[in-house]
Scaffold this motif. Structure first.
Motif, PDB file in Angstrom:
ATOM      1  N   ALA A   1      10.470  15.882  10.041  1.00  0.00           N
ATOM      2  CA  ALA A   1      11.495  15.107  10.741  1.00  0.00           C
ATOM      3  C   ALA A   1      11.955  13.873   9.971  1.00  0.00           C
ATOM      4  O   ALA A   1      12.885  13.187  10.403  1.00  0.00           O
ATOM      5  CB  ALA A   1      10.971  14.678  12.108  1.00  0.00           C
ATOM      6  N   SER A   2      11.322  13.581   8.865  1.00  0.00           N
ATOM      7  CA  SER A   2      11.691  12.390   8.086  1.00  0.00           C
ATOM      8  C   SER A   2      12.846  12.691   7.146  1.00  0.00           C
ATOM      9  O   SER A   2      13.001  13.830   6.685  1.00  0.00           O
ATOM     10  CB  SER A   2      10.482  11.905   7.287  1.00  0.00           C
ATOM     11  OG  SER A   2       9.469  11.429   8.148  1.00  0.00           O
ATOM     12  N   PRO A   3      13.695  11.686   6.833  1.00  0.00           N
ATOM     13  CA  PRO A   3      13.654  10.293   7.265  1.00  0.00           C
ATOM     14  C   PRO A   3      14.448  10.009   8.550  1.00  0.00           C
ATOM     15  O   PRO A   3      14.701   8.851   8.859  1.00  0.00           O
ATOM     16  CB  PRO A   3      14.302   9.567   6.088  1.00  0.00           C
ATOM     17  CG  PRO A   3      15.355  10.530   5.627  1.00  0.00           C
ATOM     18  CD  PRO A   3      14.747  11.904   5.811  1.00  0.00           C
ATOM     19  N   ILE A   4      14.800  11.056   9.283  1.00  0.00           N
ATOM     20  CA  ILE A   4      15.608  10.870  10.491  1.00  0.00           C
ATOM     21  C   ILE A   4      14.894   9.969  11.492  1.00  0.00           C
ATOM     22  O   ILE A   4      15.503   9.071  12.085  1.00  0.00           O
ATOM     23  CB  ILE A   4      15.927  12.236  11.124  1.00  0.00           C
ATOM     24  CG1 ILE A   4      16.722  13.106  10.153  1.00  0.00           C
ATOM     25  CG2 ILE A   4      16.688  12.061  12.430  1.00  0.00           C
ATOM     26  CD1 ILE A   4      16.829  14.553  10.579  1.00  0.00           C
ATOM     27  N   ILE A   5      13.599  10.222  11.697  1.00  0.00           N
ATOM     28  CA  ILE A   5      12.872   9.514  12.740  1.00  0.00           C
ATOM     29  C   ILE A   5      12.613   8.053  12.392  1.00  0.00           C
ATOM     30  O   ILE A   5      12.145   7.285  13.248  1.00  0.00           O
ATOM     31  CB  ILE A   5      11.537  10.212  13.069  1.00  0.00           C
ATOM     32  CG1 ILE A   5      10.651  10.317  11.819  1.00  0.00           C
ATOM     33  CG2 ILE A   5      11.807  11.579  13.662  1.00  0.00           C
ATOM     34  CD1 ILE A   5       9.280  10.909  12.108  1.00  0.00           C
TER      35      ILE A   5
END
Length: 426
Positions: free
Chosen positions: A200-204
Motif C-alpha cells: 500500500a505504500s507510499p499511498i498510505i
C-alpha cells in the motif's frame, strides 16, 4: 511510560499461543524484509476526530531507535521548505512478536493544522529519517471524494497491491481511503503485515487511511473461536478515541464536510455499540450518514449469516435512515437498497444502500439473495465515492479500470432517498 510498556508486552505474550505458530510464521522465501530496522517503516497517516485540524501518524523502528520525532513543515513549493520545519517527539511502545523479534512502535497526533494548506513531514531521528511525504488538509467546503476497499487478506503483494494503486491512480485527489477489514489472513503473522504496508505504500503515507477490524484481525484458537484482537492492531493504527471505552481504537466516528462517518467493530460487543450508535445518530445534523463495518447485515455469499449484526444494528440503521452502509467479509460484490431481514418487526423500506465488496484475491460463491440489485463473484473491485450536497455518486471499477457498477443516491426535499442507476441496464 514504563507501565504502558509492560502492559503492551504482556498483552502480546498472553495471546502468543492462541493460534498455530505455523500459520503465523514468515515464509522461508522472503520477498520483502519484515523485521524492523533503524530507518522508520510501516508509516501510516490517519484522521483525528477533528478532521479539519488533526492528523495521526504511526510508524515502527528497531529497538536501537526508541526516541523518535516527526518533522513537519508547510509545503510552499520551494526547495528549502524543510528549513522552516517544526519538530515534535513521538510516544513509543515496545512490541515483541511471536518470533521474539522486538521493535518500537511510535505514534503522534498533529493538532492545529490549517484548512486549505499542504504539509510535508518525515519521521525518524539523527540521520535515520524517512523520506518526506506530502499531505493536504482540505477546506471541506464543497464536494469530496473517497476510496472504499473490500477485504485484502491474501496475495497482498502480487494481486492486492495493484487494486489500491489503480484506485489511487484514478482518484489521487481522494480525501481518504476506507478499508473494511481483513487486511491480512493471520493476525499475528508479522510478515503478512509487512506485505500489507509494502503493497500500500507510499499511498498510505499521503492519504489518510480509515480502517475497521475484520475477523482476520483477531487471534483465534484451533477451533476458530476468537480470543481477542491482535496486538498488531493498536501497534499499527491510531484512530479517534470517541467510541465505546470497551472498543477503544476500534469503533469511532468523525464528521467530514456535510457527512458523518461512523465505524463499527462487527466482531464483538454488538449491543454496546448499538446503544452508542443510536446516541450518535440521535444528535446527527449532517446531511449524509455513511457507516462501515466488516460483517454484512444480510450476506451476499452463499450459506452465510450474521445474525448479531442483523438483529442489533439493522433496526437502528432503518430508524435513522442511514444513507450508505459499506461492508466486506463475503468476498463477493453485492449492492442494493431493499435489504429486508425477514423478521417483519419494523419498517425496513428506508432506501438505505448496502454494499459488499472484495479487493483481494480470495473469492466465495455468490448467493442468490434478492436484496442484490447488482452482484458478481470472482471479481476484485475498488470503489470511488463522491459526496455532493444533494447526491452521493458511487462508482465500482474492475482492476482493468472498466466501470462495473454506478449509481446515485439522491436526497429529496422531503428527506426521502432516490436510487438512480447510472449504467445502462444489461
Amino acid at each position: 511510560m514504563r507501565v504502558s510498556l509492560i502492559v503492551f508486552f504482556m498483552i502480546n505474550l498472553c495471546f502468543a499461543y492462541g493460534q498455530s505458530i505455523e500459520k503465523n510464521t514468515p515464509p522461508e522465501n522472503l520477498l520483502i524484509p519484515y523485521k524492523a530496522g533503524v530507518v522508520p517503516d510501516r508509516i501510516i497517516l490517519s484522521l483525528g476526530s477533528n478532521t479539519e485540524s488533526e492528523r495521526l501518524i504511526n510508524w515502527r523502528t528497531d529497538t536501537t531507535a526508541k526516541e523518535q520525532y516527526i518533522e513537519i513543515s508547510e509545503q510552499d513549493g520551494s526547495v528549502d521548505f524543510y528549513k522552516k520545519k517544526l519538530n515534535f517527539k513521538a510516544e513509543s511502545k515496545l512490541f515483541v512478536n511471536l518470533q521474539n523479534d522486538s521493535a518500537y512502535y511510535h505514534q503522534i497526533k498533529l493538532h492545529d493544522l490549517e484548512k486549505g494548506k499542504k504539509y510535508s513531514y518525515r519521521v525518524g531521528y539523527e540521520g535515520f529519517w524517512s523520506p518526506w511525504f506530502d499531505f493536504e488538509v482540505e477546506s471541506q467546503n464543497g464536494d469530496f471524494q473517497f476510496i472504499y476497499l473490500g477485504d485484502a487478506q491474501n496475495d497482498l503483494l502480487p494481486l492486492w497491491s495493484r487494486v489500491i494503486h489503480n484506485a489511487y491512480k484514478q482518484a489521487s485527489n481522494s480525501t481518504m481511503i476506507l478499508h473494511v477489514g481483513d487486511l491480512i489472513n493471520h493476525s499475528q503473522n508479522d510478515y503478512e503485515w509487512a506485505e500489507w504496508f509494502h503493497a500500500a505504500s507510499p499511498i498510505i503515507q499521503k492519504i489518510p487511511q480509515v480502517i475497521v477490524p475484520g475477523n482476520h484481525e483477531y487471534i483465534k484458537d484451533d477451533d476458530g473461536n476468537k480470543l481477542g484482537l491482535s496486538p498488531f492492531w493498536d501497534a499499527h493504527f491510531n484512530f479517534p478515541k470517541n467510541g465505546p471505552s470497551e472498543l477503544r481504537n476500534q469503533a469511532y466516528y468523525f464528521d467530514y464536510g456535510n457527512c458523518k462517518f461512523i465505524f463499527l467493530n462487527s466482531n464483538e460487543k454488538l449491543e454496546i455499540q448499538a446503544s452508542w450508535l443510536e446516541k450518535i445518530l440521535e444528535n446527527n445534523e449532517k446531511n449524509w450518514t455513511i457507516i462501515m463495518f466488516h460483517h454484512p447485515v444480510v450476506s451476499g455469499a452463499s450459506g452465510r449469516i450474521n445474525e448479531g449484526v442483523l438483529k442489533n444494528w439493522k433496526p437502528i440503521l432503518d430508524r435513522y435512515q442511514v444513507d450508505l452502509v459499506l461492508q466486506g467479509h463475503d468476498h463477493v460484490y453485492g449492492r442494493g437498497n431493499e435489504v429486508i431481514s425477514g423478521l417483519d418487526q419494523w419498517n425496513e423500506y428506508t432506501g438505505t444502500v448496502y454494499v459488499v465488496s472484495v479487493a483481494g484475491r480470495k473469492m466465495y460463491p455468490l448467493g442468490n439473495h434478492p436484496w442484490m440489485q447488482k452482484k458478481a463473484e470472482n471479481l476484485q473491485t475498488y470503489q470511488i465515492v463522491t459526496v455532493q450536497k444533494e447526491s452521493i455518486l458511487f462508482d465500482t471499477y474492475k482492476t482493468n479500470g472498466d466501470l462495473f457498477d454506478s449509481f446515485e443516491i439522491k436526497k429529496l426535499t422531503n428527506g426521502d432517498k432516490q436510487l438512480i442507476e447510472r449504467l445502462p441496464q444489461q
